[in-house]
Design a protein around this motif. Structure first.
Motif, PDB file in Angstrom:
ATOM      1  N   TYR A 172      -5.211   2.707   0.358  1.00  0.00           N
ATOM      2  CA  TYR A 172      -5.919   1.633  -0.354  1.00  0.00           C
ATOM      3  C   TYR A 172      -6.648   2.187  -1.580  1.00  0.00           C
ATOM      4  O   TYR A 172      -6.573   1.608  -2.670  1.00  0.00           O
TER       5      TYR A 172
ATOM      6  N   LEU B   6       0.810  -1.219   0.000  1.00  0.00           N
ATOM      7  CA  LEU B   6       0.000   0.000   0.000  1.00  0.00           C
ATOM      8  C   LEU B   6       0.845   1.272   0.000  1.00  0.00           C
ATOM      9  O   LEU B   6       0.311   2.384   0.041  1.00  0.00           O
TER      10      LEU B   6
ATOM     11  N   TYR C 217      -4.994  -4.644   2.299  1.00  0.00           N
ATOM     12  CA  TYR C 217      -5.901  -3.771   3.045  1.00  0.00           C
ATOM     13  C   TYR C 217      -6.714  -4.578   4.066  1.00  0.00           C
ATOM     14  O   TYR C 217      -6.845  -4.175   5.237  1.00  0.00           O
TER      15      TYR C 217
ATOM     16  N   LYS D 201      -6.698   3.734   4.768  1.00  0.00           N
ATOM     17  CA  LYS D 201      -7.872   3.795   3.890  1.00  0.00           C
ATOM     18  C   LYS D 201      -7.578   4.623   2.639  1.00  0.00           C
ATOM     19  O   LYS D 201      -7.941   4.245   1.517  1.00  0.00           O
TER      20      LYS D 201
END
Length: 246
Positions: free
Chosen positions: A203, A188, A237, A200
């Motif tokens: 992702y 990520l 994630y 978040k």
């Protein structure tokens, strides 16, 4: 489809520069007089006006870079050769894969391929998402014998640099082939100090970057590899979600 027709369809912008020289040597060993065949000439002329990477351009680039990676550790493992062949069968079907692998074996015999020159030609002509896909495939080849050696990883890193792939993007794809405690973070492109909101956001960014539609211009045969990268981002994630409980 005979070989000359296949190679005529496969070449585009790749039939020129250092890649063209490599192809010329390989084809000279395979088909006597192929450079004068109507099919190859037509393919070459069409390639001159292309503005977007075509499946054949990607395919030829993949063959050359795969040859360099396979020889990076000083030996050629049959499992790596089988991986290349099996990947081409799954992407292109048996007939086209046979043609591609025949060309690959001739390319693989060449000893003085300039990694820098080849990669710079690819960088100039190929979109970023397609170059990311090349790096992903090359790591798959290196891992085919069960282990990515340091020599192989370094060779791919060198290629990534010449291809204009950032360090973070390279480490993201590399982490997909290693099982370590921080692999999910690397995929990520964040570190362990990242907040849940950072995760978040990362992702969403990576899912967009690795979305299979980014390489739709290469044809459906390359969607599987793109989908694998996309799944790895999702898995990374979900792993962090589970670990952190958000």
């Amino acid at each position: 489809m005979n070989f000359s027709k296949w190679i005529g369809a496969a070449i585009g912008w790749s039939f020129g520069g250092p890649i063209g020289a490599i192809l010329g040597l390989a084809l000279g060993s395979l088909v006597d007089g192929v450079a004068n065949s109507k099919d190859v000439v037509v393919g070459r002329a069409q390639g001159a006006s292309r503005t977007q990477t075509q499946p054949g351009d990607f395919e030829v680039s993949l063959l050359i870079l795969a040859s360099i990676v396979i020889k990076a550790d000083g030996k050629q493992d049959q499992r790596e050769l089988d991986f290349v062949r099996n990947q081409f069968v799954s992407m292109y079907g048996k007939d086209r894969a046979n043609h591609a692998f025949k060309l690959f074996k001739e390319i693989n015999k060449q000893q003085n391929i300039s990694t820098r020159q080849v990669c710079l030609q690819i960088r100039q002509m190929m979109q970023h998402a397609s170059r990311l896909q090349l790096i992903h495939f090359l790591f798959g080849i290196a891992k085919a014998d069960g282990l990515v050696t340091e020599d192989e990883a370094q060779q791919i890193a060198t290629m990534a640099g010449y291809l204009g792939i950032s360090h973070n993007d390279f480490e993201s794809i590399k982490a997909m082939f290693y099982d370590s405690s921080d692999s999910a973070y690397k995929i990520l492109e964040i570190d362990k100090t990242a907040t849940n909101d950072d995760i978040k956001k990362a992702y969403r960014t990576m899912a967009k970057k690795y979305h299979p539609d980014k390489v739709i211009h290469l044809g459906k045969e390359h969607q599987a590899g793109a989908e694998e990268k996309f799944r790895q981002v999702q898995a990374a994630y979900e792993k962090l979600q589970k670990e952190r409980g958000f």
